[in-house]
Design an enzyme around this catalytic site. Structure first.
Site, PDB file in Angstrom:
ATOM      1  N   ASP A   4       0.841  -1.200   0.000  1.00 19.85           N
ATOM      2  CA  ASP A   4       0.000   0.000   0.000  1.00 19.85           C
ATOM      3  C   ASP A   4       0.881   1.257   0.000  1.00 19.85           C
ATOM      4  OD1 ASP A   4       0.840  -0.171   2.611  1.00 19.85           O
ATOM      5  OD2 ASP A   4      -1.146   0.036   3.519  1.00 19.85           O
ATOM      6  N   SER A   5       2.207   1.067  -0.019  1.00 19.98           N
ATOM      7  CA  SER A   5       3.136   2.171  -0.308  1.00 19.98           C
ATOM      8  C   SER A   5       2.802   2.754  -1.685  1.00 19.98           C
ATOM      9  CB  SER A   5       4.588   1.684  -0.264  1.00 19.98           C
ATOM     10  OG  SER A   5       4.749   0.516  -1.028  1.00 19.98           O
ATOM     11  N   ASP A  64      -1.203  -6.153  -0.277  1.00 18.61           N
ATOM     12  CA  ASP A  64      -1.330  -5.490   1.019  1.00 18.61           C
ATOM     13  C   ASP A  64      -2.793  -5.117   1.227  1.00 18.61           C
ATOM     14  OD1 ASP A  64       0.087  -4.651   3.196  1.00 18.61           O
ATOM     15  OD2 ASP A  64       1.148  -3.040   2.148  1.00 18.61           O
ATOM     16  N   LYS A  88      -1.269  -9.430   2.883  1.00 17.66           N
ATOM     17  CA  LYS A  88      -0.478  -8.972   4.042  1.00 17.66           C
ATOM     18  C   LYS A  88      -1.368  -8.111   4.926  1.00 17.66           C
ATOM     19  CE  LYS A  88       2.948  -5.716   3.805  1.00 17.66           C
ATOM     20  NZ  LYS A  88       2.419  -4.655   4.704  1.00 17.66           N
ATOM     21  N   GLU A 141      -1.238  -5.806   8.723  1.00 17.23           N
ATOM     22  CA  GLU A 141      -0.387  -5.238   9.768  1.00 17.23           C
ATOM     23  C   GLU A 141      -0.954  -5.584  11.138  1.00 17.23           C
ATOM     24  OE1 GLU A 141       0.194  -1.037   9.154  1.00 17.23           O
ATOM     25  OE2 GLU A 141       0.961  -1.311   7.116  1.00 17.23           O
ATOM     26  N   GLU A 178       9.458  -4.399  10.371  1.00 15.64           N
ATOM     27  CA  GLU A 178       9.847  -3.085   9.844  1.00 15.64           C
ATOM     28  C   GLU A 178      10.291  -2.137  10.949  1.00 15.64           C
ATOM     29  OE1 GLU A 178       7.071  -1.346   7.100  1.00 15.64           O
ATOM     30  OE2 GLU A 178       8.168   0.553   7.030  1.00 15.64           O
TER      31      GLU A 178
HETATM   32  O1  KIV Z   1       3.548  -1.088   1.553  1.00 14.14           O
HETATM   33  C1  KIV Z   1       4.700  -1.538   1.498  1.00 14.14           C
HETATM   34  O2  KIV Z   1       5.405  -1.318   0.530  1.00 14.14           O
HETATM   35  C2  KIV Z   1       5.160  -2.322   2.632  1.00 14.14           C
HETATM   36  C3  KIV Z   1       6.593  -2.643   2.839  1.00 14.14           C
HETATM   37  C4  KIV Z   1       6.840  -3.751   3.768  1.00 14.14           C
HETATM   38  C5  KIV Z   1       7.598  -2.484   1.861  1.00 14.14           C
HETATM   39  O3  KIV Z   1       4.377  -2.691   3.436  1.00 14.14           O
END
Ligand code: KIV
Length: 287
Positions: free
Chosen positions: A68-69, A107, A136, A138, A205
């Site tokens: 989500d970057s 993500d 993914k 968090e 991270e």
């Molecule tokens: O959103 C992202 O790019 C991430 C990282 C771990 C690179 O969560």
């Protein structure tokens, strides 16, 4: 260019991470990646589009993360919070079309998995329907019931602890985590809890290297570090950072392997000069 099968020696990019396992044409699964712990470092990068995904896949990267970057690198937001399910689905589908061997992980964006387990399951399923192999999320202990529900329903999960960017408002900025004994103990609890709940690997991270080392030793699943030092079982970076496409600011944990931003500016300036001078297009560019 490696388009599948075992690449001939001459096709192997110098300095890139080929190994017997990577030469295999067998696509990477969450289970196979999990099995790399202690045997081979996991190599992961982000991608948000078809062309980049194909480059990563052809280079033998194990895990392509549609992070989500995306919010900052591609969409121009200040942080990841505005990123929506539709943004992520659109880019995940493009990435999935470019990947043949790597594991594609999507993500889950802010508030797509926090509201309720049924809501999160429905959202996670949408990623698998557009071509992702895993999602993914968090968070630590708090996410255990959700991780169990996802895994029990056939959706592999990559965990993410430490400096979790979706909590930027709570942290008050992008601050290194695990600075006190109590914070380290909490991170270890989080890592053990999500590993037990069934994640196939954990992104760690923004923690000091020794803390990442402790987490790595405490769990049976691989850790994939970003800003977490060399003791993790693998590393992930944002592709824009690695290629020098992210502007002038460079976080300490980033190594720039190329300066494509500078190269692109030079190319655009040369095009502008040629157009202004009437030297482009030349006869060789005309029908
Ligand atoms: O959103 C992202 O790019 C991430 C990282 C771990 C690179 O969560």
């Amino acid at each position: 260019m490696f388009l599948g099968g075992v690449p001939p020696e001459s096709d192997k990019p110098a300095g890139i991470w080929y190994s017997a396992a990577m030469n295999s044409t067998t696509p990477w699964t969450a289970a196979r990646l999990r099995g790399l712990k202690g045997r081979e470092k996991i190599v992961s990068l982000t991608a948000y589009d078809f062309a980049t995904a194909r480059l990563l896949d052809e280079s033998g990267v194990h895990l392509v993360l549609v992070g989500d970057s995306l919010g900052m690198t591609v969409l121009g937001y200040e942080n990841t919070l505005p990123v929506t399910m539709l943004d992520m689905l659109h880019h995940t589908a493009a990435v999935a079309r470019g990947v043949r061997h790597a594991l594609v992980v999507a993500d889950m964006p802010f508030m797509s998995y926090q509201i309720s387990i049924p809501h999160a399951l429905a959202n996670a399923a949408r990623f698998l329907k557009v071509g992702a192999h895993a999602v993914k999320i968090e968070g630590g202990e708090l996410r255990v019931p959700l991780i169990r529900a996802l895994v029990e329903n056939g959706i592999p999960v990559l965990g993410h602890i430490g400096l979790t960017p979706q909590s930027v408002q709570e942290f008050g900025g992008y601050k290194v985590q695990g600075r006190t004994p109590a914070a380290v103990a909490a991170l270890l609890r989080d890592a053990r809890a999500i590993a037990k709940a069934g994640v196939f690997a954990i992104v760690v991270e923004g923690v000091p290297p020794a803390v990442a080392g402790k987490i790595t030793a405490a769990v049976k699943v691989p850790t994939i570090g970003i800003g977490a030092g060399p003791q993790c079982d693998g590393q992930v970076l944002v592709i824009h950072d690695l290629l020098g496409l992210g502007g002038d600011w460079k976080p300490k944990f980033v190594k720039r392997y190329a300066e494509l931003g500078v190269a692109a500016q030079a190319a655009i300036a040369a095009f502008k000069r040629d157009v202004a001078a009437g030297t482009f297009p030349g006869p060789e560019h005309c029908y």
